[in-house]
Design an enzyme around this catalytic site. Structure first.
Site, mmCIF file in Angstrom:
data_model
loop_
_atom_site.group_PDB
_atom_site.id
_atom_site.type_symbol
_atom_site.label_atom_id
_atom_site.label_comp_id
_atom_site.label_asym_id
_atom_site.label_seq_id
_atom_site.Cartn_x
_atom_site.Cartn_y
_atom_site.Cartn_z
ATOM 1 C CG ASP A 109 -1.876 -1.064 1.374
ATOM 2 O OD1 ASP A 109 -1.444 -2.220 1.452
ATOM 3 O OD2 ASP A 109 -3.090 -0.780 1.402
ATOM 4 C CE1 TYR A 127 -5.102 -6.091 10.135
ATOM 5 C CE2 TYR A 127 -3.184 -6.732 11.432
ATOM 6 C CZ TYR A 127 -3.954 -6.844 10.292
ATOM 7 O OH TYR A 127 -3.576 -7.704 9.299
ATOM 8 C CG ASP A 151 -4.892 -10.545 2.194
ATOM 9 O OD1 ASP A 151 -4.119 -10.144 1.311
ATOM 10 O OD2 ASP A 151 -4.968 -10.017 3.319
ATOM 11 C CD GLU A 201 -10.212 -3.144 1.890
ATOM 12 O OE1 GLU A 201 -11.237 -3.138 2.616
ATOM 13 O OE2 GLU A 201 -9.193 -3.804 2.161
HETATM 14 C C1 GLC Z 1 -5.822 -6.328 2.821
HETATM 15 C C2 GLC Z 1 -5.394 -6.599 1.386
HETATM 16 C C3 GLC Z 1 -3.919 -6.334 1.241
HETATM 17 C C4 GLC Z 1 -3.617 -4.916 1.706
HETATM 18 C C5 GLC Z 1 -4.158 -4.640 3.096
HETATM 19 C C6 GLC Z 1 -4.089 -3.171 3.468
HETATM 20 O O1 GLC Z 1 -5.202 -7.197 3.702
HETATM 21 O O2 GLC Z 1 -5.706 -7.897 1.006
HETATM 22 O O3 GLC Z 1 -3.519 -6.519 -0.100
HETATM 23 O O4 GLC Z 1 -2.257 -4.678 1.660
HETATM 24 O O5 GLC Z 1 -5.515 -5.008 3.178
HETATM 25 O O6 GLC Z 1 -4.774 -2.397 2.531
#
Ligand code: GLC
Length: 433
Positions: A41, A86, A168, A398
């Site tokens: 990211d 988280y 993921d 997202e």
């Molecule tokens: C989720 C996505 C991953 C990304 C993260 C933060 O885990 O699958 O690709 O880096 O979110 O946005």
């Protein structure tokens, strides 16, 4: 519901999202859902910063590489500051680095984004001077992929956890994950389903399996070779393989210009080896490239968006590219918005659940770049206008439903805002880099 403001105000909104997600030198992907620095990211967001605050863009790379391990790995999360929003946080990973980090990596897009930053700099000499230490660090990371994650020198790098792939819960990982026997029960610890609709997130069974792999990493003290030997999940992800190929190319160009010829030569040699290995990922029967389960030797059956990242890497022959584009165009004809993360006919496709079907704006930009590389500006432009419409209709979400365009997952998302700033928000034009 369509938003009623125009492109200029959306550009202001995108900048405001990056400023609001700025934690001082690094940008969180989304304030509540992802409150740390994520590996891929970060550079993809940095190029958004570069549109209005270039110095801030550079800092993003500098904070990310502060999490680099002695063996070269750049982790998938750097936990610069505590947050209890988280799971799994630093204690669940149990690594020993300072600043605290996760124990796995993520797709290596940083070099490609760094090259873009240098190319856009007003003073190229100064940019190359600032890039020099980053080039050295990123090369150590690429070396880690090519050596620690490919000890046999096959040209195919391994991922040991689905989260390393960045996609993921892609359908591609269902079969390899079926071989992982859960030894933990983490459903009560999950925080993601407090921030997003559970129907748009992975299942509890999935979480138990992926956290079992984390336990395996902890058991070997996150030692690179030992984890590679032990992990019950070992795949060559077509996404990482392709993005690394592209990043090797971009980093080699920067290294030559920054007077680092040995580094450039090493990167070029890795690229040649990886390119040659791509034939093992090609399946003429499906007309697509696939990921490879390195434990069973089987190509994954699903066809997902990663098959288009091969074009971004320039790693398909002209004939393969024609075939992939044909496979993809035919397979997505029912979608109103390009490009879904999995072909809709694939069993396991889900238009609303995470990487199993939805459209991701930043991914569209990478794919559009690949289309341009193979002379298909028309397809690149379709991706750009679709992305623009999705954001205009549903906001900086997202991900998005490819049939309805509904916004899904987190809100005010950094790399969605960046994709608008560098590409989708432009009035016209094909891929941005
Ligand atoms: C989720 C996505 C991953 C990304 C993260 C933060 O885990 O699958 O690709 O880096 O979110 O946005």
């Amino acid at each position: 519901m369509p938003l009623d403001h125009d492109a200029a105000s959306r550009t202001e909104e995108a900048r405001a999202i990056l400023r609001a997600n700025d934690r001082g030198g690094y940008t969180v992907p989304s304030a509540r859902m992802y409150p740390f620095q994520w590996n891929w990211d970060s550079p993809l967001t940095a190029i958004g910063w570069a549109c209005f605050d270039p110095d801030r863009a550079w800092q993003e790379f500098e904070t990310l590489t502060s999490g680099q391990w002695p063996d070269g790995m750049i982790p998938h999360i750097v936990f610069h500051a505590p947050s209890d929003g988280y799971y799994p946080g630093p204690d669940a990973w149990g690594t020993s680095h300072a600043p605290r980090t996760s124990g796995i990596s993520q797709p290596p897009v940083a070099a490609t984004c760094l090259r873009r930053l240098v190319d856009g700099a007003a003073d190229r000499e100064a940019a190359l001077r600032r890039a020099r230490p980053l080039i050295v660090k990123l090369t150590a990371w690429h070396r880690w992929w090519h050596e620690t994650r490919d000890p046999a020198g096959s040209g195919l790098v391994a991922c040991l956890h689905p989260w390393e792939t960045g996609r993921d819960n892609a359908v591609e990982w269902d079969a390899p994950l079926a071989g992982v026997t859960s030894r933990v029960e983490v459903s009560a610890l999950r925080k993601d389903i407090l921030h997003a609709d559970p129907a748009e997130r992975p299942t509890h069974d999935y979480y138990n399996r992926v956290m079992t792999i984390v336990e395996d990493g902890k058991t070997v003290g996150w030692n690179g070779p030992a984890f590679h030997a032990r992990s019950p999940f070992r795949v060559c992800d077509l996404g990482i393989q392709s993005l690394l190929l592209r990043a090797d190319e971009d980093l080699a160009v920067l290294a030559r210009e920054a007077a680092l010829p040995d580094i450039a030569a090493a990167l070029e040699a890795w690229r040649v080896r990886s390119l040659a290995a791509m034939t093992r990922l090609w399946n003429p029967a499906t007309g697509a490239f696939h990921s490879l389960d390195l434990l069973t030797g089987r190509l994954t059956e699903s066809v997902g968006i990663a098959t288009l990242l091969v074009l971004h890497a320039g790693a398909a022959s002209r004939d393969q590219a024609l075939t992939v584009i044909e496979t993809w165009t035919r397979g997505t004809a029912t979608c109103r918005f390009a490009a879904p993360s999995t072909l809709p006919a694939i069993p396991g496709f889900d238009a609303r659940r995470y990487w199993r079907g939805p459209v991701w704006p930043f991914m569209n930009r990478l794919v559009a770049d690949g289309f341009t590389r193979y002379g298909r500006d028309d397809l690149a432009e379709r991706l750009r206008t679709d992305t623009r419409t999705l954001i205009a209709q549903s906001g900086f979400r997202e991900y998005f439903d490819p049939f309805t365009g509904a916004g899904l997952g987190g809100k005010d998302f950094s790399w969605t805002a960046a994709a608008w700033l560098v590409w989708a928000g432009h009035d016209a034009g094909a891929a941005a880099d």
